[in-house]
Design a protein around this motif. Structure first.
Motif, PDB file in Angstrom:
ATOM      1  N   THR A 261       0.834  -1.208   0.000  1.00 47.05           N
ATOM      2  CA  THR A 261       0.000   0.000   0.000  1.00 47.05           C
ATOM      3  C   THR A 261       0.862   1.249   0.000  1.00 47.05           C
ATOM      4  O   THR A 261       0.636   2.176  -0.777  1.00 47.05           O
ATOM      5  CB  THR A 261      -0.896   0.010   1.258  1.00 47.05           C
ATOM      6  N   ILE A 262       1.867   1.246   0.872  1.00 48.19           N
ATOM      7  CA  ILE A 262       2.722   2.432   0.973  1.00 48.19           C
ATOM      8  C   ILE A 262       3.565   2.599  -0.289  1.00 48.19           C
ATOM      9  O   ILE A 262       3.748   3.707  -0.784  1.00 48.19           O
ATOM     10  CB  ILE A 262       3.584   2.348   2.243  1.00 48.19           C
TER      11      ILE A 262
ATOM     12  N   ARG B 178       2.726   1.680  -3.261  1.00 50.45           N
ATOM     13  CA  ARG B 178       1.844   2.187  -4.317  1.00 50.45           C
ATOM     14  C   ARG B 178       1.622   3.689  -4.153  1.00 50.45           C
ATOM     15  O   ARG B 178       1.686   4.458  -5.105  1.00 50.45           O
ATOM     16  CB  ARG B 178       0.516   1.433  -4.272  1.00 50.45           C
ATOM     17  N   LYS B 179       1.403   4.105  -2.904  1.00 49.33           N
ATOM     18  CA  LYS B 179       1.189   5.526  -2.642  1.00 49.33           C
ATOM     19  C   LYS B 179       2.426   6.334  -3.031  1.00 49.33           C
ATOM     20  O   LYS B 179       2.322   7.402  -3.613  1.00 49.33           O
ATOM     21  CB  LYS B 179       0.882   5.749  -1.167  1.00 49.33           C
TER      22      LYS B 179
ATOM     23  N   LEU C 276       2.565   6.880  -6.618  1.00 45.95           N
ATOM     24  CA  LEU C 276       1.600   7.917  -6.978  1.00 45.95           C
ATOM     25  C   LEU C 276       2.237   9.291  -6.828  1.00 45.95           C
ATOM     26  O   LEU C 276       2.130  10.143  -7.707  1.00 45.95           O
ATOM     27  CB  LEU C 276       0.383   7.831  -6.051  1.00 45.95           C
ATOM     28  N   HIS C 277       2.931   9.487  -5.687  1.00 46.60           N
ATOM     29  CA  HIS C 277       3.636  10.762  -5.458  1.00 46.60           C
ATOM     30  C   HIS C 277       4.623  11.019  -6.580  1.00 46.60           C
ATOM     31  O   HIS C 277       4.681  12.106  -7.136  1.00 46.60           O
ATOM     32  CB  HIS C 277       4.419  10.728  -4.147  1.00 46.60           C
TER      33      HIS C 277
ATOM     34  N   LYS D 120       3.203  12.003  -9.921  1.00 52.02           N
ATOM     35  CA  LYS D 120       2.601  13.333  -9.996  1.00 52.02           C
ATOM     36  C   LYS D 120       3.639  14.436  -9.930  1.00 52.02           C
ATOM     37  O   LYS D 120       3.336  15.589 -10.162  1.00 52.02           O
ATOM     38  CB  LYS D 120       1.606  13.508  -8.850  1.00 52.02           C
TER      39      LYS D 120
ATOM     40  N   GLU E   3       7.134  13.510   5.185  1.00 56.68           N
ATOM     41  CA  GLU E   3       5.997  13.025   5.989  1.00 56.68           C
ATOM     42  C   GLU E   3       6.084  13.557   7.410  1.00 56.68           C
ATOM     43  O   GLU E   3       5.076  13.862   8.036  1.00 56.68           O
ATOM     44  CB  GLU E   3       5.973  11.489   6.023  1.00 56.68           C
TER      45      GLU E   3
ATOM     46  N   ASP F 167      -0.535  16.258  -2.712  1.00 55.87           N
ATOM     47  CA  ASP F 167      -0.477  15.997  -4.150  1.00 55.87           C
ATOM     48  C   ASP F 167      -1.411  14.863  -4.567  1.00 55.87           C
ATOM     49  O   ASP F 167      -1.554  14.587  -5.749  1.00 55.87           O
ATOM     50  CB  ASP F 167       0.961  15.698  -4.579  1.00 55.87           C
ATOM     51  N   LEU F 168      -2.033  14.209  -3.592  1.00 57.56           N
ATOM     52  CA  LEU F 168      -2.973  13.148  -3.941  1.00 57.56           C
ATOM     53  C   LEU F 168      -4.398  13.712  -3.942  1.00 57.56           C
ATOM     54  O   LEU F 168      -4.697  14.655  -3.221  1.00 57.56           O
ATOM     55  CB  LEU F 168      -2.881  11.987  -2.947  1.00 57.56           C
TER      56      LEU F 168
ATOM     57  N   PHE G 273      -6.003   5.271   0.302  1.00 62.98           N
ATOM     58  CA  PHE G 273      -4.759   4.967   1.016  1.00 62.98           C
ATOM     59  C   PHE G 273      -5.023   4.672   2.490  1.00 62.98           C
ATOM     60  O   PHE G 273      -4.515   3.691   3.039  1.00 62.98           O
ATOM     61  CB  PHE G 273      -3.764   6.119   0.875  1.00 62.98           C
TER      62      PHE G 273
ATOM     63  N   GLU H 116      -6.675   1.284   2.928  1.00 68.78           N
ATOM     64  CA  GLU H 116      -5.720   0.180   2.767  1.00 68.78           C
ATOM     65  C   GLU H 116      -4.772   0.088   3.952  1.00 68.78           C
ATOM     66  O   GLU H 116      -4.379  -0.991   4.385  1.00 68.78           O
ATOM     67  CB  GLU H 116      -4.910   0.370   1.480  1.00 68.78           C
TER      68      GLU H 116
END
Lengths: 366, 304
Positions: free
Chosen positions: A7-8, A10-11, A14-15, A18, A196, B88-89, B97, B100
């Motif tokens: 999951t992380i 994939r995220k 995504l970052h 973009k 983060e 940005d999401l 997210f 999950e």
């Protein structure tokens, strides 16, 4: 690999997808660097501005000058100069070297021996030594031509191995791969984690059932992949654009690049555990990777000619081992057996960094 | 539902919390009110198991969550003070997210997301980046993200900071809706006016609860009568009171002074005393205390 880490990951992708700037830096910049280093920065010298003062003005002196002009190394200007002018000519950068052929040159070459004067601007010592070598080679060749019967007691039969034509790109490309991969893996990893923390989202994902180590792994893996891809792009461009050979095992090269990128990512994690803002992470990553990798790894300056102290330091810099390994594989075609020492050293550095960074980052998050 | 017992926490030599105990019931909104540095964030972080307390215990439905963090984390939702999310999401990507992250199946993620869209009215903006949202929408998105795994207990750290009054009002409506569905909510805020929205409020200062109860009960707890004094030169009057050693009685409220009759001398005597002041007095009348008066009263108690 468990689901949460995926999951992380994939995220994180995504970052990355973009963020056009980062994507550009990761995919295009390595190729740009390669072109810079491949074309613009070369160690060979061409068209050295040269002034020849021919005071002999004879057939023999003209023959000697033609040897210089046909070599391609020198851009020659004939000019009569006095001893006083030498200093001003160098200072105005009208010449890098001045060759003076004395008036009695013609007479003496036919009888005994003669001397010509060579003045070199040694403000750049590397260039000066190169010029000296070029001149020596031309003169030695010419000496043998005009004196076919001359017996030299000792001659050198020279052959360059692994880079026959002494191409700079052969030398730079492996080092460049080392710089780019380390920079990208360290920089992106440290920034991704610190981001983060800075945004406060770390607190939000820390309260999920996920363990800190899973968060860290999920954040590190994408950048290992990205940095590795960058490295592969550099190596492929080097092979197919600059014709750098791959004499050894391509798979072994890939494995070593992967190990090296893991080292960089571990360094990035370590930096993120001490840095609290993205700027600091950026600064520390740049200083921590670029400086030692370009200056102390043997990428440009040979390690063996450094002072002893720096030679020891270079041993703990991952890039110095990686540069030896990748040059060995690509140019010499050697394998695991010959590179064992460096592979073990690189693995050890990687392992230590990884363990320390995971330990440190855990403390920091809890 | 949630029982907090005698929690203490110190950083180095600073006591951030000194023995805090309370209970949070099902369907209840408990407001945690106190100035910056009172220990609100530390308390909330301990409850969501981000920090370990030095002593004390916390029970969620009778199981100790300090020993069983996973339980705490699956049953609770936490919205930290800086709910920035991933700028940005998009809204949808953020929600997925967080779903999950808590191990939800794709089907559950889809269902909960639709439910939350209806709840928050964010559906039309699902493809907009979180960074492009207004403060109020961001706040709703952050709330939605923490609701993806359907927690029984919500812990919110100053959710209203930086949000306009209209959005703030809407946000509280959502919280009330959640509470009626049975969710227990613990929310910290620096705004006293938000206390009226809570079923009970806890006043916290210096790492201690100074009062805990329903908002109107707390205002009735004040034993001293309260008088409002107005004057055209309010500041100089206030300074005169301070100089005359009425420090404990007097409080400056911008437009007026609040005088609490701690010594029970009565309005007449107070008027007598005031006559000695040089500053002119417009009016003096008895008022019923607000929460702010209660809070300032307790604050004075700790400073002595």
């Amino acid at each position: 690999m468990n689901k949460v880490i995926l999951t992380i990951i994939r995220k994180e992708f995504l970052h990355i997808s973009k963020d056009r700037q980062t994507l550009f830096i990761v995919l295009i910049w390595p190729v740009l660097m390669l072109i810079f280093f491949g074309y613009a920065i070369t160690m060979e010298m061409r068209s050295i501005p040269t002034i020849i003062s021919d005071q002999s003005k004879s057939y023999q002196s003209r023959e000697l000058i033609s040897k210089f002009s046909s070599s391609g190394f020198f851009k020659i200007k004939n000019q009569d100069i006095s001893a006083k002018e030498v200093d001003t000519l160098f200072k105005h950068r009208e010449a890098k070297c001045i060759l003076i052929i004395p008036p009695d040159y013609c007479k003496k070459t036919q009888t005994t021996k003669t001397t010509i004067a060579l003045l070199i601007d040694a403000s750049d010592p590397t260039a000066a030594i190169n010029i000296q070598n070029y001149v020596n080679n031309i003169l030695a060749k010419y000496n043998r031509e005009i004196n076919p019967n001359l017996k030299m007691p000792l001659t050198i039969s020279l052959r360059f191995l692994y880079n026959d034509n002494l191409k700079s790109s052969y030398f730079f490309v492996p080092g460049l791969a080392a710089v780019i991969m380390l920079l990208i893996s360290t920089l992106l990893t440290s920034i991704a984690i610190v981001k983060e923390k800075e945004q406060g989202t770390m607190e939000q994902i820390l309260v999920s059932p996920i363990r800190p180590i899973e968060i860290v792994l999920g954040k590190v893996v994408p950048y290992i992949i990205v940095a590795f891809t960058s490295g592969v792009i550099v190596i492929l461009a080097a092979m197919f654009w600059f014709g750098v050979p791959m004499h050894g095992s391509f798979l072994l090269a890939l494995a070593m690049m992967f190990l090296y990128v893991v080292t960089g990512a571990s360094l990035g994690m370590l930096i993120s555990s001490i840095a609290n803002t993205q700027q600091i992470a950026l600064l520390v990553s740049l200083i921590g990777t670029l400086l030692p990798t370009t200056l102390l790894s043997g990428f440009i300056f040979p390690i063996s000619s450094m002072p002893l102290f720096f030679q020891y330091i270079s041993k703990i810099i991952p890039a110095s081992h990686f540069v030896v390994i990748i040059r060995g594989i690509m140019l010499k075609g050697v394998g695991v057996k010959e590179l064992a020492g460096h592979i073990v050293a690189l693995s050890a550095i990687s392992l230590i960094l990884l363990v320390v960074s995971i330990k440190k980052i855990k403390v920091n998050l809890e | 539902m949630l029982q907090v017992e005698n929690i203490s926490k110190s950083y180095l030599d600073v006591n951030a919390l000194r023995g805090v105990s309370f209970e949070l019931n099902k369907g209840e909104i408990l407001g945690l009110i106190g100035p910056d540095g009172a220990g609100k964030t530390t308390l909330l972080r301990i409850i969501v198991t981000l920090l370990k307390p030095n002593s004390g215990s916390i029970f969620l439905n009778d199981s100790n969550i300090i020993q069983n963090r996973t339980l705490a984390r699956t049953q609770m939702g936490y919205m930290p003070e800086r709910f920035s999310l991933y700028q940005d999401l998009t809204i949808q990507e953020n929600l997925i997210f967080f779903g999950e992250l808590f191990g939800l199946e794709p089907e559950a993620i889809h269902n909960n997301m639709e439910k939350l869209y209806a709840f928050s009215n964010l559906k039309p903006f699902y493809n907009r980046k979180a960074g492009a949202l207004s403060g109020g929408m961001k706040q709703k998105l952050a709330l939605s993200c923490m609701l993806m795994h359907e927690p029984k207990v919500l812990i919110l750290d100053e959710p209203s900071t930086g949000v306009d009054p209209v959005s703030r009002h809407e946000f509280w409506k959502l919280l009330h809706l959640l509470a009626t569905e049975g969710t227990a909510i613990l929310v910290s805020t620096p705004y006293l006016e938000e206390a009226q929205e809570c079923d009970r409020v806890a006043l916290i200062n210096n790492g201690q609860f100074m009062a805990l109860g329903k908002p109107d009960e707390l205002t009735q707890q004040l034993e001293a009568e309260l008088f409002e004094i107005t004057s055209p030169t309010i500041t100089s009057l206030y300074e005169e009171f301070i100089a005359a050693d009425y420090r404990n009685n007097i409080e400056l409220f911008g437009y007026a002074l609040h005088y609490s009759d701690l010594e029970k001398i009565g309005l007449k005597q107070i008027q007598q005393n005031i006559k000695k002041m040089k500053s002119p007095i417009e009016s003096i009348k008895k008022i019923s205390p607000s929460l702010e008066d209660v809070f300032l009263h307790y604050l004075k108690g700790t400073h002595e």
